[in-house]
Design a protein around this motif. Structure first.
Motif, PDB file in Angstrom:
ATOM      1  N   TYR A 157      -4.174   6.205 -57.419  1.00 48.41           N
ATOM      2  CA  TYR A 157      -4.202   6.369 -56.058  1.00 48.41           C
ATOM      3  C   TYR A 157      -4.019   7.756 -55.838  1.00 48.41           C
ATOM      4  O   TYR A 157      -3.110   8.731 -56.143  1.00 48.41           O
ATOM      5  CB  TYR A 157      -2.444   5.979 -55.498  1.00 48.41           C
ATOM      6  CG  TYR A 157      -2.365   4.500 -55.774  1.00 48.41           C
ATOM      7  CD1 TYR A 157      -2.935   3.476 -54.721  1.00 48.41           C
ATOM      8  CD2 TYR A 157      -1.757   3.799 -56.751  1.00 48.41           C
ATOM      9  CE1 TYR A 157      -2.946   1.985 -54.738  1.00 48.41           C
ATOM     10  CE2 TYR A 157      -1.594   2.351 -56.805  1.00 48.41           C
ATOM     11  CZ  TYR A 157      -2.126   1.493 -55.960  1.00 48.41           C
ATOM     12  OH  TYR A 157      -2.043   0.327 -56.104  1.00 48.41           O
ATOM     13  N   ASP A 158      -4.979   8.262 -55.041  1.00 42.89           N
ATOM     14  CA  ASP A 158      -4.946   9.882 -54.571  1.00 42.89           C
ATOM     15  C   ASP A 158      -4.611   9.961 -53.066  1.00 42.89           C
ATOM     16  O   ASP A 158      -5.098   8.998 -52.250  1.00 42.89           O
ATOM     17  CB  ASP A 158      -6.357  10.311 -54.945  1.00 42.89           C
ATOM     18  CG  ASP A 158      -6.727  10.482 -56.447  1.00 42.89           C
ATOM     19  OD1 ASP A 158      -5.783  10.476 -57.050  1.00 42.89           O
ATOM     20  OD2 ASP A 158      -7.769  10.525 -56.727  1.00 42.89           O
ATOM     21  N   LEU A 194       2.082   8.222 -64.074  1.00 41.89           N
ATOM     22  CA  LEU A 194       1.862   9.598 -64.080  1.00 41.89           C
ATOM     23  C   LEU A 194       1.588  10.229 -62.744  1.00 41.89           C
ATOM     24  O   LEU A 194       0.781   9.803 -62.074  1.00 41.89           O
ATOM     25  CB  LEU A 194       0.480  10.065 -64.954  1.00 41.89           C
ATOM     26  CG  LEU A 194       0.040  11.491 -64.924  1.00 41.89           C
ATOM     27  CD1 LEU A 194       1.146  12.418 -65.507  1.00 41.89           C
ATOM     28  CD2 LEU A 194      -1.374  11.573 -65.553  1.00 41.89           C
ATOM     29  N   ILE A 195       2.137  11.351 -62.197  1.00 39.78           N
ATOM     30  CA  ILE A 195       2.126  11.824 -61.099  1.00 39.78           C
ATOM     31  C   ILE A 195       1.759  13.456 -61.331  1.00 39.78           C
ATOM     32  O   ILE A 195       2.566  14.017 -62.019  1.00 39.78           O
ATOM     33  CB  ILE A 195       3.439  11.820 -60.024  1.00 39.78           C
ATOM     34  CG1 ILE A 195       3.802  10.339 -59.866  1.00 39.78           C
ATOM     35  CG2 ILE A 195       2.966  12.463 -58.775  1.00 39.78           C
ATOM     36  CD1 ILE A 195       4.893  10.063 -59.159  1.00 39.78           C
ATOM     37  N   VAL A 196       0.640  13.916 -60.718  1.00 42.31           N
ATOM     38  CA  VAL A 196       0.382  15.288 -60.704  1.00 42.31           C
ATOM     39  C   VAL A 196      -0.027  15.425 -59.449  1.00 42.31           C
ATOM     40  O   VAL A 196      -0.659  14.796 -58.584  1.00 42.31           O
ATOM     41  CB  VAL A 196      -0.884  15.619 -62.008  1.00 42.31           C
ATOM     42  CG1 VAL A 196      -0.183  15.201 -63.193  1.00 42.31           C
ATOM     43  CG2 VAL A 196      -1.914  14.619 -61.599  1.00 42.31           C
ATOM     44  N   HIS A 220      -1.942  12.801 -57.332  1.00 42.05           N
ATOM     45  CA  HIS A 220      -2.518  11.768 -57.839  1.00 42.05           C
ATOM     46  C   HIS A 220      -1.888  11.277 -58.879  1.00 42.05           C
ATOM     47  O   HIS A 220      -1.025  11.591 -59.557  1.00 42.05           O
ATOM     48  CB  HIS A 220      -3.511  12.867 -59.044  1.00 42.05           C
ATOM     49  CG  HIS A 220      -4.524  12.036 -59.854  1.00 42.05           C
ATOM     50  ND1 HIS A 220      -5.625  11.283 -59.706  1.00 42.05           N
ATOM     51  CD2 HIS A 220      -4.460  12.192 -61.208  1.00 42.05           C
ATOM     52  CE1 HIS A 220      -6.039  11.151 -60.590  1.00 42.05           C
ATOM     53  NE2 HIS A 220      -5.603  11.376 -61.801  1.00 42.05           N
ATOM     54  N   VAL A 221      -1.592   9.770 -58.469  1.00 37.87           N
ATOM     55  CA  VAL A 221      -0.651   8.920 -59.087  1.00 37.87           C
ATOM     56  C   VAL A 221      -1.461   7.998 -59.823  1.00 37.87           C
ATOM     57  O   VAL A 221      -2.471   7.346 -59.313  1.00 37.87           O
ATOM     58  CB  VAL A 221      -0.035   8.227 -57.907  1.00 37.87           C
ATOM     59  CG1 VAL A 221       1.149   7.355 -58.395  1.00 37.87           C
ATOM     60  CG2 VAL A 221       0.822   9.148 -57.013  1.00 37.87           C
ATOM     61  N   VAL A 222      -1.160   7.911 -60.929  1.00 38.67           N
ATOM     62  CA  VAL A 222      -1.905   7.037 -61.972  1.00 38.67           C
ATOM     63  C   VAL A 222      -0.817   6.026 -62.576  1.00 38.67           C
ATOM     64  O   VAL A 222       0.050   6.402 -63.269  1.00 38.67           O
ATOM     65  CB  VAL A 222      -2.700   7.658 -63.037  1.00 38.67           C
ATOM     66  CG1 VAL A 222      -3.538   6.812 -63.822  1.00 38.67           C
ATOM     67  CG2 VAL A 222      -3.497   8.983 -62.680  1.00 38.67           C
ATOM     68  N   ASN A 223      -1.261   4.660 -62.512  1.00 41.85           N
ATOM     69  CA  ASN A 223      -0.328   3.803 -63.165  1.00 41.85           C
ATOM     70  C   ASN A 223      -1.192   3.197 -64.274  1.00 41.85           C
ATOM     71  O   ASN A 223      -2.361   3.025 -64.189  1.00 41.85           O
ATOM     72  CB  ASN A 223      -0.086   2.141 -62.251  1.00 41.85           C
ATOM     73  CG  ASN A 223       0.966   2.979 -61.183  1.00 41.85           C
ATOM     74  OD1 ASN A 223       1.708   3.747 -61.440  1.00 41.85           O
ATOM     75  ND2 ASN A 223       1.109   2.137 -60.027  1.00 41.85           N
TER      76      ASN A 223
END
Length: 134
Positions: A127-128, A91-93, A35-38
């Motif tokens: 972006y998932d 954020l990358i989780v 899960h990538v969040v900009n």
């Protein structure tokens, strides 16, 4: 944009960070679901907003029961046309699977993060991706 996400993911996998020193909250990338969040902050150069946003992110990382990899950073200055450096934070989780990511979306730590920080951003892009075994 997609190449940016690949580059960021490779940086996480290789252990390279560009905005946050590795600490006790950093965990290994789980290839099941990433899960990538900009985030684009309203006032990206405002130091108080940055501190408030980073504090909320750190709290999320510390309290999340579902997120495995926990990484955040700022973009380096782009040196190539294919690199997007317009966002303020990433954020990358990662998660074992999509079901764990769904639990994360509903957990109190994630909801608290949104409540505490959403007034600071003007745009969020997510972006998932689900891992593919090679």
């Amino acid at each position: 944009m997609k190449k940016t996400i690949c580059i960021i993911t490779l940086l996480v996998i290789s252990g390279t960070t560009f905005g946050q020193a590795a600490d006790k909250h950093m965990k290994n990338l789980d290839p099941g679901f990433v899960h990538v969040v900009n985030f684009w902050l309203n006032n990206p150069d405002n130091k108080d907003d940055q501190k408030q946003f980073e504090k909320a992110l750190k709290k999320l990382m510390k309290k999340s029961k579902h997120a495995n990899t926990q990484y955040f950073g700022k973009p380096p200055t782009a040196t190539r046309d294919v690199v997007d450096d317009s966002f303020t934070y990433t954020l990358i989780v990662s998660f074992k699977n999509a079901k764990e990511q769904e639990k994360y979306q509903k957990e109190k730590a994630h909801e608290n993060f949104i409540d505490e920080a959403q007034s600071l951003w003007k745009k969020v892009v997510v972006y998932d991706s689900e891992g593919i075994k090679l």
